[in-house]
Design a protein around this motif. Structure first.
Motif, mmCIF file in Angstrom:
data_model
loop_
_atom_site.group_PDB
_atom_site.id
_atom_site.type_symbol
_atom_site.label_atom_id
_atom_site.label_comp_id
_atom_site.label_asym_id
_atom_site.label_seq_id
_atom_site.Cartn_x
_atom_site.Cartn_y
_atom_site.Cartn_z
ATOM 1 N N LEU A 177 0.827 -1.203 0.000
ATOM 2 C CA LEU A 177 0.000 0.000 0.000
ATOM 3 C C LEU A 177 0.862 1.254 0.000
ATOM 4 N N ALA A 178 1.930 1.261 0.794
ATOM 5 C CA ALA A 178 2.837 2.413 0.816
ATOM 6 C C ALA A 178 3.442 2.640 -0.567
ATOM 7 N N GLN A 179 3.831 1.557 -1.227
ATOM 8 C CA GLN A 179 4.397 1.660 -2.580
ATOM 9 C C GLN A 179 3.378 2.228 -3.552
ATOM 10 N N ALA A 180 2.145 1.715 -3.495
ATOM 11 C CA ALA A 180 1.102 2.155 -4.421
ATOM 12 C C ALA A 180 0.766 3.624 -4.224
ATOM 13 N N LEU A 181 0.662 4.056 -2.980
ATOM 14 C CA LEU A 181 0.339 5.465 -2.706
ATOM 15 C C LEU A 181 1.485 6.386 -3.088
ATOM 16 N N GLN A 182 2.713 5.908 -2.956
ATOM 17 C CA GLN A 182 3.852 6.720 -3.357
ATOM 18 C C GLN A 182 3.900 6.866 -4.871
ATOM 19 N N GLN A 183 3.621 5.787 -5.584
ATOM 20 C CA GLN A 183 3.668 5.826 -7.045
ATOM 21 C C GLN A 183 2.532 6.644 -7.643
ATOM 22 N N THR A 184 1.421 6.767 -6.908
ATOM 23 C CA THR A 184 0.271 7.502 -7.428
ATOM 24 C C THR A 184 0.137 8.890 -6.798
ATOM 25 N N ALA A 185 1.145 9.323 -6.059
ATOM 26 C CA ALA A 185 1.099 10.647 -5.421
ATOM 27 C C ALA A 185 0.873 11.722 -6.476
ATOM 28 N N GLY A 186 -0.098 12.602 -6.221
ATOM 29 C CA GLY A 186 -0.422 13.664 -7.162
ATOM 30 C C GLY A 186 -1.471 13.274 -8.174
ATOM 31 N N GLU A 187 -1.819 11.987 -8.240
ATOM 32 C CA GLU A 187 -2.862 11.539 -9.159
ATOM 33 C C GLU A 187 -4.216 11.539 -8.442
ATOM 34 N N PHE A 188 -5.291 11.355 -9.206
ATOM 35 C CA PHE A 188 -6.632 11.345 -8.638
ATOM 36 C C PHE A 188 -6.912 9.956 -8.072
#
Length: 234
Positions: A177-188
């Protein structure tokens, strides 16, 4: 040993409720609304800890007595401007406190879903604990769906086949989850499952209950009051 922890992002203001007090502190059955989510999560024997992510400027939290949850509850004053930022900051703070390992499960739950039951929570954990991706509570959409235009005129009717309404908790491994949220930071990204989907994975849908709705408007609060009051005297 794999641990199960819960995280409640509660750094928002709940402006759609039309109240100056942040939504999570509105009174519901003689307690602030967030109390009910915390109680359900802290009462669960599988969960080791419950983390609440607050805004760094949140002073309302300290107006209430949380001592009954002292053995499980931890406050993290690292909330961000969006839900995803608050969750991302919370996951990082948990890691910095050495409170979690990458393989540990995190159940992210809305402070504004006070009607979550122990049965729903146990069912989610049981169905997802061996899943390679993770999953979330959700309910199949039953109503007819209309696509509208800018003038609120119907453009077309949308198919509701295989359409689900996402709820919480949403349960994923801390590291993933941390990886996914980091990779999608700034996206909707509107929920944790969206971030997991964005990196190419497919979360498991676990049937929830329509009573586990999100309190968004004032009339929702009245309905939640009725449900919790009825359960208290059942």
């Amino acid at each position: 040993m794999t641990q199960f922890n819960a995280l409640i992002p509660a750094a928002g203001s709940g402006s759609r409720m039309g109240n100056t007090l942040p939504k999570q502190y509105l009174q519901l059955n003689n307690h602030p609304m967030i109390y009910h989510a915390i109680k359900t999560l802290c009462s669960n024997q599988t969960l080791s800890k419950v983390f609440v992510v607050l805004s760094p400027t949140d002073h309302d939290w300290y107006n209430y007595d949380w001592s009954e949850f002292s053995t499980k509850l931890t406050v993290l004053n690292c909330g961000g401007a969006t839900r995803s930022e608050s969750v991302r900051n919370g996951l990082l703070a948990m890691k910095q406190k050495n409170a979690v390992e990458p393989h540990d499960w995190i159940l992210v739950h809305d402070a504004a879903r006070p009607c979550l039951t122990t049965v729903q929570l146990d069912n989610l954990i049981e169905q997802v604990r061996e899943d390679p991706v993770g999953g979330l509570l959700a309910v199949p959409v039953a109503d007819t769906l209309k696509r509208g235009d800018a003038e609120n005129r119907v453009i077309r009717t949308e198919s509701r086949d295989n359409i689900w309404q996402a709820q919480t908790p949403q349960m994923f491994r801390h590291g993933l989850l941390a990886q996914a949220l980091q990779q999608t930071a700034g996206e909707f990204v509107t929920d944790e499952a969206s971030a997991i989907e964005a990196i190419g994975l497919c979360p498991k849908l676990v049937i929830g209950d329509s009573y586990n709705f999100k309190v968004t408007y004032s009339h929702d609060l009245a309905l939640a009051e009725l449900i919790i009051h009825k359960r208290s005297y059942a």
